[in-house]
Design a protein around this motif. Structure first.
Motif, PDB file in Angstrom:
ATOM      1  N   PRO A   1      39.203  22.017 138.692  1.00  0.00           N
ATOM      2  CA  PRO A   1      37.961  22.374 139.374  1.00  0.00           C
ATOM      3  C   PRO A   1      37.094  23.233 138.466  1.00  0.00           C
ATOM      4  CG  PRO A   1      39.694  23.855 140.045  1.00  0.00           C
ATOM      5  CD  PRO A   1      40.327  22.862 139.112  1.00  0.00           C
ATOM      6  N   THR A   2      35.798  23.204 138.701  1.00  0.00           N
ATOM      7  CA  THR A   2      34.925  24.115 137.975  1.00  0.00           C
ATOM      8  C   THR A   2      35.249  25.546 138.383  1.00  0.00           C
ATOM      9  OG1 THR A   2      33.265  23.881 139.702  1.00  0.00           O
ATOM     10  CG2 THR A   2      33.071  22.438 137.777  1.00  0.00           C
ATOM     11  N   VAL A   3      35.024  26.479 137.477  1.00  0.00           N
ATOM     12  CA  VAL A   3      35.393  27.873 137.713  1.00  0.00           C
ATOM     13  C   VAL A   3      34.139  28.733 137.736  1.00  0.00           C
ATOM     14  CG1 VAL A   3      36.650  29.853 136.772  1.00  0.00           C
ATOM     15  CG2 VAL A   3      37.668  27.566 136.656  1.00  0.00           C
ATOM     16  N   ARG A   4      34.071  29.602 138.751  1.00  0.00           N
ATOM     17  CA  ARG A   4      32.973  30.561 138.865  1.00  0.00           C
ATOM     18  C   ARG A   4      33.528  31.963 138.653  1.00  0.00           C
ATOM     19  NH1 ARG A   4      33.627  28.135 143.341  1.00  0.00           N
ATOM     20  NH2 ARG A   4      34.056  30.098 144.403  1.00  0.00           N
ATOM     21  N   MET A   5      32.939  32.708 137.727  1.00  0.00           N
ATOM     22  CA  MET A   5      33.402  34.078 137.479  1.00  0.00           C
ATOM     23  C   MET A   5      32.579  35.062 138.306  1.00  0.00           C
ATOM     24  SD  MET A   5      34.281  34.283 133.410  1.00  0.00           S
ATOM     25  CE  MET A   5      32.637  33.842 132.830  1.00  0.00           C
ATOM     26  N   SER A   6      33.263  36.066 138.863  1.00  0.00           N
ATOM     27  CA  SER A   6      32.595  37.132 139.615  1.00  0.00           C
ATOM     28  C   SER A   6      33.084  38.471 139.088  1.00  0.00           C
ATOM     29  CB  SER A   6      32.920  37.027 141.117  1.00  0.00           C
ATOM     30  OG  SER A   6      32.432  35.822 141.653  1.00  0.00           O
ATOM     31  N   LEU A   7      32.131  39.317 138.719  1.00  0.00           N
ATOM     32  CA  LEU A   7      32.469  40.634 138.187  1.00  0.00           C
ATOM     33  C   LEU A   7      32.507  41.646 139.326  1.00  0.00           C
ATOM     34  CD1 LEU A   7      32.935  42.116 135.461  1.00  0.00           C
ATOM     35  CD2 LEU A   7      30.485  42.653 135.475  1.00  0.00           C
ATOM     36  N   LEU A   8      33.634  42.342 139.483  1.00  0.00           N
ATOM     37  CA  LEU A   8      33.797  43.335 140.540  1.00  0.00           C
ATOM     38  C   LEU A   8      34.174  44.680 139.924  1.00  0.00           C
ATOM     39  CD1 LEU A   8      36.046  41.307 143.039  1.00  0.00           C
ATOM     40  CD2 LEU A   8      33.558  41.469 143.042  1.00  0.00           C
ATOM     41  N   GLY A   9      33.823  45.755 140.621  1.00  0.00           N
ATOM     42  CA  GLY A   9      34.324  47.059 140.222  1.00  0.00           C
ATOM     43  C   GLY A   9      35.833  47.115 140.432  1.00  0.00           C
ATOM     44  N   VAL A  10      36.512  47.990 139.684  1.00  0.00           N
ATOM     45  CA  VAL A  10      37.972  48.044 139.771  1.00  0.00           C
ATOM     46  C   VAL A  10      38.428  48.361 141.181  1.00  0.00           C
ATOM     47  CG1 VAL A  10      40.019  49.287 138.992  1.00  0.00           C
ATOM     48  CG2 VAL A  10      38.272  48.636 137.343  1.00  0.00           C
ATOM     49  N   GLN A  11      37.771  49.348 141.811  1.00  0.00           N
ATOM     50  CA  GLN A  11      38.196  49.744 143.153  1.00  0.00           C
ATOM     51  C   GLN A  11      37.943  48.626 144.154  1.00  0.00           C
ATOM     52  OE1 GLN A  11      36.448  53.372 144.572  1.00  0.00           O
ATOM     53  NE2 GLN A  11      37.841  53.535 146.299  1.00  0.00           N
ATOM     54  N   ALA A  12      36.777  47.991 144.064  1.00  0.00           N
ATOM     55  CA  ALA A  12      36.477  46.884 144.986  1.00  0.00           C
ATOM     56  C   ALA A  12      37.454  45.732 144.773  1.00  0.00           C
ATOM     57  CB  ALA A  12      35.039  46.414 144.769  1.00  0.00           C
TER      58      ALA A  12
END
Length: 487
Positions: A85-96
């Motif tokens: 499948p295609t991959v979508r990257m999401s950047l999150l804060g460490v705590q979140a």
């Protein structure tokens, strides 16, 4: 007095059976209002269902490091052009990311199929029975595909719980000393003659005195303090100790830990003090490094990137050297930090996710970018011969920085992980600060005089953590019996 509609309703029996008066004075049946409410509810529900968005196609990947995300973009785009499948990257804060990951694991709600996490998150995911860990067990895949031999062995240990491996390692993170070469070499000192910590102190101590022989108050040899808990753990690991053993149980009371802690605290207290606090990851600490307040700091490979970006003025003034060993012939490095790529156990497409994980982490191109843009060396041993690691680095006085870290990579110690890691690290800091107070109150603070107290404090801290361990049914059976030591 003019009668009200409410008064009419009450006279009608209070239940509204006869309806209410409208604005035109005519009486309306009560069931009309009820019908209108039902109609509005049905229409609203239909509209909400019509607007509900279908889950996005493909797989999602959560990351916490912007640098990693930026490095991965070309590899992900390449994958998405030809693979599914295609991959979508999401950047999150460490705590979140920690909250969302653990919440999804515990409640069974949807998480990303792929998650790049650091040690703290992985440790908390190991709290339950091993078969219920939220990450996919990769042990058999790694063994069958020969990756256990292809990747630096100690890089697996932070992602291992009770003998099973739950992540593909991202790094090695060996540690060296970054020192002020402009000051040290100007004094005619050759650090290649230093093998042990005793050598380090003896060789560099003259730099703490001025030309008249008076001890300076603005210069110390080592950036180390009792509150630097990550550095303290790193030193324990170098000496063969640590805070968590292979079973995932705390091991603060290991005798080697007491010896190292006594030595480290003695460096910061007493008349022979050589260490000072230049806080890592802070503007104040960076200023102290620039001023030469401390001559040497602990520098894992990723720290080079931080120094390069946050303290460019140090460029050309600093060099790297292996950590002095605790004894002759001993280990010349340690490990600090770590990241893995894990797959959700509930991912609908685990084989495709595993293929993507290898596409990303086993790519020679990405390995090179990880080094040239992030200063991080790859754990894939086949890539260690890449000439890029031999290129001189002007920031570090023209040294072949990558080769220096790679030469130390096989020596990096195992560092185990468990749900008790954070508590053990906190108790290690507590023991260190109490030992520092003891050192101030009982001069002279020599390693020999501090070691019995260090052992007593660490034993009490161990007893405190073991109370938590014995309440965890999944770890309690491996815990030794209570020896009666009071926390």
């Amino acid at each position: 007095m003019r009668p009200t509609a409410g008064g009419d309703a009450m006279r009608d029996g209070g239940g509204g059976r006869a309806g209410r008066l409208g604005s035109d004075g005519r009486r309306r049946p009560a069931w009309l209002g009820f019908a209108a409410i039902c109609a509005i509810a049905v229409v609203s529900s239909v509209m909400m269902l019509a607007r509900r968005e279908a889950p996005p196609a493909g797989a999602s990947m959560w990351l916490f490091a912007r640098l990693h995300r930026d490095i991965y973009v070309p590899a992900v785009e390449d994958w998405n052009r030809t693979r599914e499948p295609t991959v979508r990257m999401s950047l999150l804060g460490v705590q979140a990311m920690e909250q969302r990951t653990l919440s999804s694991f515990l409640s069974g709600t949807r998480s990303a199929e792929l998650m790049e996490v650091e040690r703290r998150i992985a440790a908390r995911a190991f709290a339950g029975p091993v078969e219920s860990v939220g990450f996919l067990d990769l042990t058999d895949r790694l063994r069958e595909e020969g990756l256990l031999e292809a990747i630096n062995a100690s890089s697996f240990t932070p992602w291992t719980s009770r003998g099973r491996i739950f992540g593909l390692p991202h790094d090695v993170h060996p540690v060296m000393l970054g020192y002020r070469a402009d000051i040290v070499e100007a004094a005619g000192i050759d650090v290649s003659t230093i093998e042990t910590w005793d050598d380090f102190v003896r060789t560099l101590r003259p730099l703490m005195y001025d030309a008249g022989g008076a001890k300076r108050t603005d210069r110390y040899l080592l950036n180390l303090w009792e509150t630097h808990q990550d550095v303290l753990e790193m030193l324990l690991l170098q000496a063969g100790g640590g805070i968590i053993d292979e079973r995932g149980l705390p091991m603060l009371d290991a005798p080697v830990n007491a010896r190292v802690l006594a030595r480290a605290v003695s460096w910061g207290h007493g008349p022979d003090r050589i260490a000072a606090d230049a806080p890592y990851f802070s503007a104040a600490g960076n200023r102290l490094l620039l001023d030469g307040y401390v001559l040497a700091s602990f520098v894992p490979d990723w720290m080079c990137n931080i120094w390069r970006k946050e303290i460019p003025e140090l460029g050309g003034k600093v060099k790297l050297m292996p950590l002095p060993a605790w004894e002759k012939g001993g280990r010349r490095t340690s490990a600090w930090g770590g990241t893995m790529l894990g797959i959700s156990r509930d991912a609908p497409n685990p084989e495709e996710c595993w293929a993507f994980a290898k596409h990303l982490y086993l790519s020679p191109e990405l390995s090179r970018r990880l080094y040239t843009e992030g200063d991080i060396i790859t754990p894939v041993k086949a890539f260690w011969s890449d000439p890029v690691f031999d290129e001189p680095d002007a920031y570090f006085g023209g040294q072949a920085r990558g080769r220096a870290y790679i030469n130390l990579a096989p020596q990096t110690p195992p560092r185990y992980n468990s749900p008790f890691s954070a508590l053990a690290l906190d108790r290690l800091r507590s023991a260190a600060t109490q030992l520092a107070a003891y050192a101030d109150a009982h001069p002279p603070a020599t390693p020999e005089s501090l070691e019995p107290e260090a052992a007593r404090l660490l034993k009490a801290m161990q007893a405190d953590i073991m109370r938590h361990v014995r309440r965890n049914r999944f770890f309690a059976e491996d815990a030794p019996p209570d020896d009666g030591v009071q926390p």
